[in-house]
Design an enzyme around this catalytic site. Sequence first.
Site, PDB file in Angstrom:
ATOM      1  N   HIS A 160       0.839  -1.198   0.000  1.00  0.00           N
ATOM      2  CA  HIS A 160       0.000   0.000   0.000  1.00  0.00           C
ATOM      3  C   HIS A 160       0.873   1.246   0.000  1.00  0.00           C
ATOM      4  O   HIS A 160       1.799   1.380   0.793  1.00  0.00           O
ATOM      5  CB  HIS A 160      -0.930   0.009   1.211  1.00  0.00           C
ATOM      6  CG  HIS A 160      -2.013  -1.009   1.093  1.00  0.00           C
ATOM      7  ND1 HIS A 160      -3.297  -0.683   0.790  1.00  0.00           N
ATOM      8  CD2 HIS A 160      -1.988  -2.353   1.206  1.00  0.00           C
ATOM      9  CE1 HIS A 160      -4.032  -1.787   0.737  1.00  0.00           C
ATOM     10  NE2 HIS A 160      -3.258  -2.808   0.993  1.00  0.00           N
ATOM     11  N   ARG A 425      -5.143 -11.844  -3.590  1.00  0.00           N
ATOM     12  CA  ARG A 425      -6.324 -11.039  -3.239  1.00  0.00           C
ATOM     13  C   ARG A 425      -6.954 -10.500  -4.507  1.00  0.00           C
ATOM     14  O   ARG A 425      -6.258 -10.048  -5.426  1.00  0.00           O
ATOM     15  CB  ARG A 425      -5.959  -9.885  -2.307  1.00  0.00           C
ATOM     16  CG  ARG A 425      -7.226  -9.089  -1.874  1.00  0.00           C
ATOM     17  CD  ARG A 425      -6.937  -8.108  -0.754  1.00  0.00           C
ATOM     18  NE  ARG A 425      -6.371  -6.870  -1.204  1.00  0.00           N
ATOM     19  CZ  ARG A 425      -6.826  -5.654  -0.870  1.00  0.00           C
ATOM     20  NH1 ARG A 425      -7.885  -5.528  -0.093  1.00  0.00           N
ATOM     21  NH2 ARG A 425      -6.223  -4.578  -1.297  1.00  0.00           N
ATOM     22  N   GLU A 546     -15.522  -5.164   4.832  1.00  0.00           N
ATOM     23  CA  GLU A 546     -14.892  -3.848   4.878  1.00  0.00           C
ATOM     24  C   GLU A 546     -15.821  -2.700   5.254  1.00  0.00           C
ATOM     25  O   GLU A 546     -15.403  -1.798   5.960  1.00  0.00           O
ATOM     26  CB  GLU A 546     -14.244  -3.551   3.519  1.00  0.00           C
ATOM     27  CG  GLU A 546     -13.180  -4.566   3.133  1.00  0.00           C
ATOM     28  CD  GLU A 546     -12.549  -4.261   1.791  1.00  0.00           C
ATOM     29  OE1 GLU A 546     -11.675  -3.383   1.712  1.00  0.00           O
ATOM     30  OE2 GLU A 546     -12.945  -4.915   0.804  1.00  0.00           O
ATOM     31  N   ASP A 586     -11.412   0.895   5.188  1.00  0.00           N
ATOM     32  CA  ASP A 586     -12.644   1.231   4.478  1.00  0.00           C
ATOM     33  C   ASP A 586     -13.820   1.393   5.428  1.00  0.00           C
ATOM     34  O   ASP A 586     -14.720   2.202   5.175  1.00  0.00           O
ATOM     35  CB  ASP A 586     -12.938   0.168   3.415  1.00  0.00           C
ATOM     36  CG  ASP A 586     -12.070   0.346   2.183  1.00  0.00           C
ATOM     37  OD1 ASP A 586     -12.338   1.255   1.390  1.00  0.00           O
ATOM     38  OD2 ASP A 586     -11.101  -0.406   2.027  1.00  0.00           O
ATOM     39  N   ARG A 624      -5.099  -3.578   9.135  1.00  0.00           N
ATOM     40  CA  ARG A 624      -4.825  -2.278   9.757  1.00  0.00           C
ATOM     41  C   ARG A 624      -3.815  -1.505   8.928  1.00  0.00           C
ATOM     42  O   ARG A 624      -2.933  -2.073   8.305  1.00  0.00           O
ATOM     43  CB  ARG A 624      -4.249  -2.471  11.170  1.00  0.00           C
ATOM     44  CG  ARG A 624      -5.122  -3.271  12.092  1.00  0.00           C
ATOM     45  CD  ARG A 624      -4.396  -3.607  13.386  1.00  0.00           C
ATOM     46  NE  ARG A 624      -4.302  -2.469  14.281  1.00  0.00           N
ATOM     47  CZ  ARG A 624      -3.183  -2.070  14.867  1.00  0.00           C
ATOM     48  NH1 ARG A 624      -2.053  -2.699  14.628  1.00  0.00           N
ATOM     49  NH2 ARG A 624      -3.182  -1.039  15.684  1.00  0.00           N
ATOM     50  N   ARG A 758      -9.718   5.261  -2.530  1.00  0.00           N
ATOM     51  CA  ARG A 758      -9.163   4.300  -1.586  1.00  0.00           C
ATOM     52  C   ARG A 758      -8.909   4.988  -0.244  1.00  0.00           C
ATOM     53  O   ARG A 758      -8.681   6.190  -0.170  1.00  0.00           O
ATOM     54  CB  ARG A 758      -7.861   3.697  -2.131  1.00  0.00           C
ATOM     55  CG  ARG A 758      -8.098   2.840  -3.354  1.00  0.00           C
ATOM     56  CD  ARG A 758      -6.875   2.047  -3.727  1.00  0.00           C
ATOM     57  NE  ARG A 758      -7.132   1.243  -4.901  1.00  0.00           N
ATOM     58  CZ  ARG A 758      -7.777   0.077  -4.892  1.00  0.00           C
ATOM     59  NH1 ARG A 758      -8.201  -0.426  -3.746  1.00  0.00           N
ATOM     60  NH2 ARG A 758      -7.991  -0.588  -6.009  1.00  0.00           N
TER      61      ARG A 758
END
Length: 927
Positions: A160, A425, A546, A586, A624, A758
């Site tokens: 990320h 994923r 989420e 999210d 997290r 996002r």
Amino acid sequence: MPERAAPVSGDAADPVGIPDKDLPLRNDIRVLGRILGETLHSQEGEAVFDIVERIRRSSIRFHRDADESARHELEDILNQLSREETTQVIRAFTYFSHLANIAEDQHHIRRTRAHAMIASAPREGTMAHAIAAVRAAGVSPAALRAFFDRALVSPVLTAHPTEVRRRSTLDREREIATLLAERDRTRLIPEEIAANEEALRRAVLTLWQTALLRRTRLAAIDEIANGLAYYDYTFLRELPHLYAALEDQLADAAPAALPSFLRIGSWIGGDRDGNPFVTAEVLRQATLMQSDRAFTFYLDELHELGRELSLHALLVDATPELDALAERSPDRSPHRAREPYRRTISGIYARVAATARALNGAHVLRTPVGEASAYGDAGELAADLDVLHNSLVANGSAMLARGRLRDLRRAVDIFGFHLAALDLRQNADVHERTVAELLEAAAPGTGYRSLGEDARVAVLIAELATVRPLVSPFVAYSKETAAELDILRAAAGARRRYGKTAISHYIISKADGVSDVLEVALLLKEVGLHRPQQEALDLDIVPLFETIDDLRRCGAVIERLLALPAYRRLLDGRGAVQEVMLGYSDSNKDGGYLTSGWELWKAEVALVEACRRHGARLRLFHGRGGSVGRGGGPSYQAILAQPAGAVDGTIRITEQGEVIAAKYSNAEVGRRNLEALAAATVEATLLPDAAAVPPAAFVAAMEALSAHAYRAYRGLVYETPGFERYFWEATVIGEIVNLNLGSRPASRRPTRRIADLRAIPWVFSWSQCRLMLPGWYGFGSAVRDWLADRPADGMATLRAMYREWPFFAALLSNMDMVLAKSDIAIAARYAGLVTDPALRKAIFDRLRAEWQATVTALLDIMEQNALLESNPLLGRSIRNRFPYLDPLNHVQIELLKHYRAGDTDEHTVRDIHRTINGIAAGLRNSG
């Protein structure tokens, strides 16, 4: 050159009366600040040095004395900077933040070591503390051993994009940290002190001359390479050290070797949710690069082990098993003819090299002594190392077995030939479209996407029971479907090549029903990862819930899933463990900080109960982020705050963005963080009061508070006309979208809607403008409205919740930290970027009122006079950073004005990106 005042020394910003234990930190910052000042002077000249120093002094005076004249002086200096001066000011204050971070990390190490030397009891967050606590609670040695036999603790690295630093910058910072540690741990003579300081000057100069920013966006392969660096920094060596220390602590209770319950996972190269650049080829490269890193480490360690174990047959005996290994070795050197241990190691080295060539086509740095057969799997390598170990122990050399060999044996057990388990994923919508296309091609008229949930489940269950494949080589599938099948084939190939643990989890983003799980099972069947005849499933299928609504329904979804006999048989084949992932980021963006935290807690309770009713074991995977707005905060406290039964010896947790570098770029800090995860898991599972059920009054209060906070948050973010425009104009979201942070797009769809954005850039943007909205908004309104209905005893109840309920205490502690990093005055200046005055006033007035109400409520509940009063070290750290952050915020605002007025010159854009880097470094956990 005469010593000059350090533009980044922090001397004047230091509050009076700092305890002596913090003096080494101040000294380190002074040294680094002085060296940075000298570097700035020598590289950029007297004029730039003087400007930076004037800015520093004015900003310190403003923060220390609330001197308005100092603020005006600061603004005047900053507003008169030339373009070139602006760049150098940004760089100077940015590098101070990076250097201050290094000094603070070293100070944490220093304090941990000091505590270990003088404390009468082990430090909280260590395995020694956890083991002592569970023993004091009466946990038997057998129960402790049983815990480790079934435990799994796994930090999972993700790509990320909130890490704004380049690898080159991180390497220089690690060098500086090593040099600071050298000053701490040895009694240096004057010549050594001078040499150390010169080395620091070289490192700081190199850092100054290294570009802060990437010129191009990272590719997925770059992210894989960056993630692998942390195995060199920390994991490959520190994990074996941690296990060795733990085994020694448990020698009386668990004399046998502990299973490798603490393992590293990764999403980097397997996470394709919203990232079109993660393909089958990227997955293949990721597994190959990971494997290469493991083999390189093993070969280096074997080479060093061969140098160490120079044992001669006339002096030390060997077991028959070792003699047999030595005889099979291709090592025929007469110099080692009577050195069976070295010959054995030469043979093992040759086989590992042959395995690396067979699996990866790798050419090893040191040529083996001869040809040898490749290992069939990592277990065969482990067995040969066990022969070495057993022979040493049996022949009076057990001490030699406890060194490098012990660590290598553990490393092979942890990392195998794959290094780290790589998760897959993908978004549930993609699975739905893929399965619908496959079904329609095989049986036209199925109309899968038009079916309701019950009908979908029936179709999927029937299809899962057949051995007939859906995929036909005679059908031309869509690009999306072909890509999904290709990556699954690559995953199956990686498992065959590197072992079953190379890829063992499949995460489903945006899961909201049973069919989401069954769709993945069907796709796995198409590549042989689900075999109906054997009722075998090779991967854990992990739904990720989420949104707030998904969290509220997840217990019922898992209840229904476990009630399906066909699925339950597959789950039983995987040890009856159902893993579920919960999304912090999210859910926060969807419902706000308080509601997200509460719905996550309730979801865990519902999942625990559902699994218990069906005799399944729950493993939670916590998604997290680094910031409080994305579930961040101290992991140790977060694990202890989980509801009863939610940990149960297993936990997986993502490590994202800049948090990876903060936790794991320094080996000692990395080990401490790994140990804290393990210690918290031990305590949360085995201590009777670690996860006590809260009183009903506390639960009712949280339910009401959450409802109030949800209305306040949704009312602002999703229901206020013009809020999206305010967000895009009052923050750096547009500029962050264009910053070369990572390979994944910032939005799921090409829109400006907050719902499509996002969570990472959402939180990152609010951090940059120092408002930190995702970490607190709605709490002040919630407390005010709740107290209005309970004027007599409401505050007493909230204070009792804070004192007695770890969940609520952790929630408020994190909010305390994030509010301390906020600055409403600076946020007001960002609000000035909004071009519509009415919109600006309407929204910022609400933001300011809620911020003040939240601070007031928090201090009242925690019974503090100031933010972070209960954590003075962190409070001082944040306050001392403000004078160096504020100029960066001021410059960023002015640059944004120019850029949005049409000054799109590349220099302006890059300066904006530099300020983003500097502010993120100063705030540390901002993304």
